[in-house]
Design an enzyme around this catalytic site. Structure first.
Site, PDB file in Angstrom:
ATOM      1  N   ILE A  16       6.090  -8.524  -8.200  1.00 40.71           N
ATOM      2  CA  ILE A  16       6.148  -7.887  -9.530  1.00 40.71           C
ATOM      3  C   ILE A  16       7.597  -7.803 -10.000  1.00 40.71           C
ATOM      4  N   ASP A  63      19.830  -2.912   1.506  1.00 39.05           N
ATOM      5  CA  ASP A  63      18.636  -2.161   1.895  1.00 39.05           C
ATOM      6  C   ASP A  63      18.688  -0.806   1.175  1.00 39.05           C
ATOM      7  N   LEU A  85      11.213  -0.756  -7.758  1.00 37.02           N
ATOM      8  CA  LEU A  85      10.005  -1.426  -7.264  1.00 37.02           C
ATOM      9  C   LEU A  85      10.062  -1.732  -5.773  1.00 37.02           C
ATOM     10  N   THR A 104      11.116   2.604   4.233  1.00 38.56           N
ATOM     11  CA  THR A 104      11.460   2.038   2.918  1.00 38.56           C
ATOM     12  C   THR A 104      10.899   2.895   1.773  1.00 38.56           C
ATOM     13  N   THR A 134       1.588   3.196  -7.561  1.00 39.39           N
ATOM     14  CA  THR A 134       0.281   2.552  -7.414  1.00 39.39           C
ATOM     15  C   THR A 134      -0.874   3.506  -7.681  1.00 39.39           C
ATOM     16  N   ASP A 135      -2.029   2.957  -8.062  1.00 41.49           N
ATOM     17  CA  ASP A 135      -3.222   3.796  -8.236  1.00 41.49           C
ATOM     18  C   ASP A 135      -3.765   4.290  -6.895  1.00 41.49           C
ATOM     19  N   GLU A 136      -3.297   3.679  -5.785  1.00 42.01           N
ATOM     20  CA  GLU A 136      -3.852   4.058  -4.476  1.00 42.01           C
ATOM     21  C   GLU A 136      -3.523   5.494  -4.085  1.00 42.01           C
ATOM     22  N   TYR A 159       0.125   3.250   3.736  1.00 44.29           N
ATOM     23  CA  TYR A 159       0.826   2.743   2.541  1.00 44.29           C
ATOM     24  C   TYR A 159       0.717   3.744   1.387  1.00 44.29           C
ATOM     25  N   SER A 160      -0.521   4.159   1.068  1.00 43.92           N
ATOM     26  CA  SER A 160      -0.664   5.030  -0.113  1.00 43.92           C
ATOM     27  C   SER A 160      -0.071   6.413   0.145  1.00 43.92           C
ATOM     28  N   LYS A 163       3.576   6.007  -0.600  1.00 40.93           N
ATOM     29  CA  LYS A 163       3.836   5.920  -2.047  1.00 40.93           C
ATOM     30  C   LYS A 163       3.623   7.294  -2.702  1.00 40.93           C
ATOM     31  N   ASN A 189      -2.438  -6.034  -8.972  1.00 35.48           N
ATOM     32  CA  ASN A 189      -1.855  -7.124  -9.758  1.00 35.48           C
ATOM     33  C   ASN A 189      -2.224  -8.473  -9.140  1.00 35.48           C
ATOM     34  N   LEU A 199      -5.087 -10.514  -1.363  1.00 34.01           N
ATOM     35  CA  LEU A 199      -6.387 -11.192  -1.454  1.00 34.01           C
ATOM     36  C   LEU A 199      -6.367 -12.504  -2.252  1.00 34.01           C
ATOM     37  N   GLY A 292     -10.328   2.429   7.453  1.00 34.24           N
ATOM     38  CA  GLY A 292     -10.178   3.408   6.356  1.00 34.24           C
ATOM     39  C   GLY A 292     -10.209   2.772   4.974  1.00 34.24           C
TER      40      GLY A 292
HETATM   41  P1  NAD Z   1       6.327  -7.169  -2.766  1.00 37.30           P
HETATM   42  O1  NAD Z   1       6.001  -6.823  -1.357  1.00 37.30           O
HETATM   43  O2  NAD Z   1       5.926  -8.504  -3.295  1.00 37.30           O
HETATM   44  O3  NAD Z   1       7.906  -7.059  -2.993  1.00 37.30           O
HETATM   45  C1  NAD Z   1       8.658  -5.988  -2.488  1.00 37.30           C
HETATM   46  C2  NAD Z   1      10.132  -6.335  -2.653  1.00 37.30           C
HETATM   47  O4  NAD Z   1      10.893  -5.227  -2.164  1.00 37.30           O
HETATM   48  C3  NAD Z   1      10.583  -7.569  -1.868  1.00 37.30           C
HETATM   49  O5  NAD Z   1      11.423  -8.368  -2.657  1.00 37.30           O
HETATM   50  C4  NAD Z   1      11.343  -6.994  -0.689  1.00 37.30           C
HETATM   51  O6  NAD Z   1      12.359  -7.844  -0.192  1.00 37.30           O
HETATM   52  C5  NAD Z   1      11.914  -5.716  -1.279  1.00 37.30           C
HETATM   53  N1  NAD Z   1      12.170  -4.697  -0.269  1.00 37.30           N
HETATM   54  C6  NAD Z   1      11.327  -4.263   0.695  1.00 37.30           C
HETATM   55  N2  NAD Z   1      11.934  -3.333   1.468  1.00 37.30           N
HETATM   56  C7  NAD Z   1      13.179  -3.161   0.945  1.00 37.30           C
HETATM   57  C8  NAD Z   1      14.285  -2.338   1.290  1.00 37.30           C
HETATM   58  N3  NAD Z   1      14.220  -1.495   2.334  1.00 37.30           N
HETATM   59  N4  NAD Z   1      15.404  -2.405   0.541  1.00 37.30           N
HETATM   60  C9  NAD Z   1      15.491  -3.263  -0.512  1.00 37.30           C
HETATM   61  N5  NAD Z   1      14.467  -4.088  -0.874  1.00 37.30           N
HETATM   62  C10 NAD Z   1      13.336  -4.030  -0.140  1.00 37.30           C
HETATM   63  O7  NAD Z   1       5.746  -5.988  -3.641  1.00 37.30           O
HETATM   64  P2  NAD Z   1       5.004  -6.024  -5.055  1.00 37.30           P
HETATM   65  O8  NAD Z   1       3.586  -6.320  -4.855  1.00 37.30           O
HETATM   66  O9  NAD Z   1       5.814  -6.808  -5.979  1.00 37.30           O
HETATM   67  O10 NAD Z   1       5.124  -4.470  -5.458  1.00 37.30           O
HETATM   68  C11 NAD Z   1       6.279  -3.970  -6.096  1.00 37.30           C
HETATM   69  C12 NAD Z   1       6.096  -2.483  -6.347  1.00 37.30           C
HETATM   70  O11 NAD Z   1       4.963  -2.264  -7.179  1.00 37.30           O
HETATM   71  C13 NAD Z   1       5.864  -1.666  -5.088  1.00 37.30           C
HETATM   72  O12 NAD Z   1       6.546  -0.441  -5.229  1.00 37.30           O
HETATM   73  C14 NAD Z   1       4.353  -1.454  -5.063  1.00 37.30           C
HETATM   74  O13 NAD Z   1       4.039  -0.240  -4.399  1.00 37.30           O
HETATM   75  C15 NAD Z   1       4.050  -1.373  -6.530  1.00 37.30           C
HETATM   76  N6  NAD Z   1       2.696  -1.799  -6.932  1.00 37.30           N
HETATM   77  C16 NAD Z   1       2.206  -3.001  -6.505  1.00 37.30           C
HETATM   78  C17 NAD Z   1       0.940  -3.416  -6.945  1.00 37.30           C
HETATM   79  C18 NAD Z   1       0.352  -4.745  -6.531  1.00 37.30           C
HETATM   80  O14 NAD Z   1      -0.815  -5.008  -6.828  1.00 37.30           O
HETATM   81  N7  NAD Z   1       1.097  -5.627  -5.879  1.00 37.30           N
HETATM   82  C19 NAD Z   1       0.200  -2.580  -7.779  1.00 37.30           C
HETATM   83  C20 NAD Z   1       0.738  -1.350  -8.170  1.00 37.30           C
HETATM   84  C21 NAD Z   1       1.993  -0.973  -7.738  1.00 37.30           C
HETATM   85  O1  DAU Z   2      -4.186  -0.896  -6.214  1.00 37.03           O
HETATM   86  C1  DAU Z   2      -2.848  -1.273  -6.178  1.00 37.03           C
HETATM   87  C2  DAU Z   2      -2.514  -1.856  -4.826  1.00 37.03           C
HETATM   88  O2  DAU Z   2      -3.156  -3.126  -4.766  1.00 37.03           O
HETATM   89  C3  DAU Z   2      -1.022  -2.009  -4.589  1.00 37.03           C
HETATM   90  O3  DAU Z   2      -0.431  -0.735  -4.567  1.00 37.03           O
HETATM   91  C4  DAU Z   2      -0.743  -2.730  -3.257  1.00 37.03           C
HETATM   92  O4  DAU Z   2       0.639  -2.936  -3.105  1.00 37.03           O
HETATM   93  C5  DAU Z   2      -1.466  -4.060  -3.288  1.00 37.03           C
HETATM   94  O5  DAU Z   2      -1.298  -4.708  -2.050  1.00 37.03           O
HETATM   95  C6  DAU Z   2      -2.962  -3.867  -3.579  1.00 37.03           C
HETATM   96  O6  DAU Z   2      -3.630  -3.217  -2.475  1.00 37.03           O
HETATM   97  P1  DAU Z   2      -5.069  -3.702  -1.941  1.00 37.03           P
HETATM   98  O7  DAU Z   2      -5.218  -3.291  -0.545  1.00 37.03           O
HETATM   99  O8  DAU Z   2      -6.137  -3.328  -2.906  1.00 37.03           O
HETATM  100  O9  DAU Z   2      -4.852  -5.311  -2.067  1.00 37.03           O
HETATM  101  P2  DAU Z   2      -5.219  -6.526  -1.087  1.00 37.03           P
HETATM  102  O10 DAU Z   2      -4.931  -7.775  -1.873  1.00 37.03           O
HETATM  103  O11 DAU Z   2      -4.618  -6.383   0.251  1.00 37.03           O
HETATM  104  O12 DAU Z   2      -6.786  -6.391  -0.938  1.00 37.03           O
HETATM  105  C7  DAU Z   2      -7.667  -6.391  -2.070  1.00 37.03           C
HETATM  106  C8  DAU Z   2      -9.079  -6.159  -1.553  1.00 37.03           C
HETATM  107  O13 DAU Z   2      -9.488  -7.314  -0.811  1.00 37.03           O
HETATM  108  C9  DAU Z   2      -9.183  -4.978  -0.619  1.00 37.03           C
HETATM  109  O14 DAU Z   2     -10.442  -4.336  -0.830  1.00 37.03           O
HETATM  110  C10 DAU Z   2      -9.171  -5.624   0.774  1.00 37.03           C
HETATM  111  C11 DAU Z   2      -9.821  -6.971   0.533  1.00 37.03           C
HETATM  112  N1  DAU Z   2      -9.345  -8.076   1.404  1.00 37.03           N
HETATM  113  C12 DAU Z   2      -8.006  -8.305   1.484  1.00 37.03           C
HETATM  114  C13 DAU Z   2      -7.511  -9.309   2.276  1.00 37.03           C
HETATM  115  C14 DAU Z   2      -6.013  -9.557   2.380  1.00 37.03           C
HETATM  116  C15 DAU Z   2     -10.253  -8.889   2.074  1.00 37.03           C
HETATM  117  O15 DAU Z   2     -11.477  -8.704   1.961  1.00 37.03           O
HETATM  118  N2  DAU Z   2      -9.758  -9.894   2.849  1.00 37.03           N
HETATM  119  C16 DAU Z   2      -8.428 -10.143   2.999  1.00 37.03           C
HETATM  120  O16 DAU Z   2      -8.053 -11.078   3.753  1.00 37.03           O
END
Ligand code: NAD
Ligand code: DAU
Length: 353
Positions: A16, A63, A85, A104, A134-136, A159-160, A163, A189, A199, A292
């Site tokens: 993101i 970091d 982020l 982190t 996050t919504d989690e 994780y949640s 956050k 996302n 996923l 969980g």
């Molecule tokens: P990501 O894992 O793709 O990227 C995380 C980034 O943070 C990476 O570039 C990593 O190098 C950097 N990072 C990790 N630890 C660090 C540290 N200690 N110091 C400096 N940089 C560090 O994550 P993402 O999916 O892009 O998510 C970004 C943010 O959005 C997160 O805070 C996540 O909780 C939130 N978010 C993600 C989603 C989703 O669906 N992916 C949804 C809602 C909220």
């Molecule tokens: O809701 C926002 C969150 O969405 C963000 O805060 C997190 O950073 C992001 O990783 C994501 O969390 P989820 O756990 O929902 O995403 P993930 O892609 O890991 O999994 C989506 C769903 O798919 C979840 O119900 C678990 C399931 N899954 C996931 C993987 C990786 C599978 O069934 N098989 C898989 O191999």
């Protein structure tokens, strides 16, 4: 000439974050974007190749837990505002290694808050600490209701929980020290440049490779999917127009059961890869459920829509189509991120390479 406002984006080399950096660098030449990222397994400067030479962009490898390094960035780069982020973001990794998430997501966020507080002593109205969450944090839905900004926190995974803790610290610094802040809590996302542990990119990669498609449990868990560029647009609007101390929920009005989503992806990929319909779906394999495992997330995004005029810009069908095309056209990117450590992760998580 007045110096341009310096915006610190943390985690800008991630999924993101890279979309947020690209949007701000290209849309706001009057802002200077400083991307601070530790480049963990999830951070990848290849995500930003197209904008890395822009005159209003700078990268700092650091970091967020390193207080000295973070303070130095605030001083040397004269940081005016933060979009935070950087995080450990994958739920499965938080189950096997919770301490990395405490470090982190909790300690790193508090380290950044301390640096912002130390640097912004002048009470200048231009400062803002924007925490992307996050919504989690709201937990797991077991009925047909939606998460509102007022829904009590009830995090269920390491994780949640991490956050949620970071959200609480941001609000506490606002209340206690008067630090100007906003928080947004977004749903799942998807889009280009997402690391294939999540996923959608994991399934795209496995379908392409004709590998088993590991669906956790019965595949009945529900997620609300939002195109990453629409999330970046929401972050833009919250950053510029969000009210101090407020929270905004961001979501796609787009709920899918995992199994239905994987079936849809198989159908789209069969078409794009010239396979016969139903071929890729044969790869679907039900595997042991996530410990969980939250049943359902669903966001009520009414507040950001009413107050700030944000709405998702494209349909899921369109977003998924663009996403699949991006992965098919960027085989080299996928090859780079799935070599080396990814294979060890995959073996540990799924019991096979
Ligand atoms: P990501 O894992 O793709 O990227 C995380 C980034 O943070 C990476 O570039 C990593 O190098 C950097 N990072 C990790 N630890 C660090 C540290 N200690 N110091 C400096 N940089 C560090 O994550 P993402 O999916 O892009 O998510 C970004 C943010 O959005 C997160 O805070 C996540 O909780 C939130 N978010 C993600 C989603 C989703 O669906 N992916 C949804 C809602 C909220
Ligand atoms: O809701 C926002 C969150 O969405 C963000 O805060 C997190 O950073 C992001 O990783 C994501 O969390 P989820 O756990 O929902 O995403 P993930 O892609 O890991 O999994 C989506 C769903 O798919 C979840 O119900 C678990 C399931 N899954 C996931 C993987 C990786 C599978 O069934 N098989 C898989 O191999």
């Amino acid at each position: 000439m007045a110096t341009p406002p310096n915006i610190l984006v943390t985690g800008g080399a991630g999924f993101i974050g890279s979309h947020v950096v690209r949007r701000f660098v290209t849309k706001y030449p009057e802002l200077r974007i400083v991307n601070l990222d530790a480049l963990t397994y999830a951070g990848n400067l290849e995500n930003l190749r197209d904008i890395e030479d822009a005159p209003n962009y700078a990268f700092v490898k650091a970091d967020i837990c390193d207080a000295k390094a973070v303070e130095q960035v605030f001083q040397e780069q004269a940081i005016d505002a933060v979009i935070h982020l950087a995080a450990e973001s994958h739920v499965d990794r938080s189950i096997s290694d919770p301490m990395a998430f405490v470090n982190t997501n909790v300690i790193g966020t508090v380290t950044l808050l301390n640096a912002a507080r130390g640097a912004w002593k002048d009470g200048d109205a231009g400062h803002l600490f924007y925490h992307v969450s996050t919504d989690e944090v709201y937990g797991s839905l077991h009925d047909d209701s939606f998460f509102l900004e007022t829904t009590p926190y009830d995090p269920q995974s390491p994780y949640s929980a991490s956050k949620a803790s970071s959200d609480h610290f941001v609000r506490a610094y606002g209340n206690t020290y008067g630090l100007p802040f906003v928080i947004s809590n977004c749903s799942n996302n998807y889009g280009s440049h997402q690391f294939p542990e999540k996923l959608i990119p994991l399934m795209i990669h496995n379908i392409q490779q004709r590998k088993p498609l590991p669906v956790y449990g019965k595949g009945e868990n529900v997620r609300d999917w939002l195109w990453v560029e629409d999330h970046a647009a929401a972050i833009d609007v919250v950053f510029h127009k969000g009210r101090n101390g407020e929270t905004y929920n961001v979501g796609g009005h787009n709920e899918w059961r995992n199994i239905d989503l994987v079936q849809l992806l198989c159908k789209v990929m069969d078409r794009k890869l010239g396979r016969s319909e139903g071929e890729s779906a044969k790869l679907i394999t039900y595997v042991t459920d996530r410990a969980g495992h939250d049943l359902r997330y669903a966001i009520d995004a009414g507040k950001i829509e009413r107050e700030l005029g944000w709405r998702p810009s494209i349909t899921f069908e369109e977003g998924l189509d663009r996403t699949v095309d991006w992965y098919l056209q960027n085989a080299e990117w996928l090859e780079h991120v799935t070599s080396g450590a990814y294979r060890d992760y995959y073996q540990a998580q799924y019991g096979q390479r």
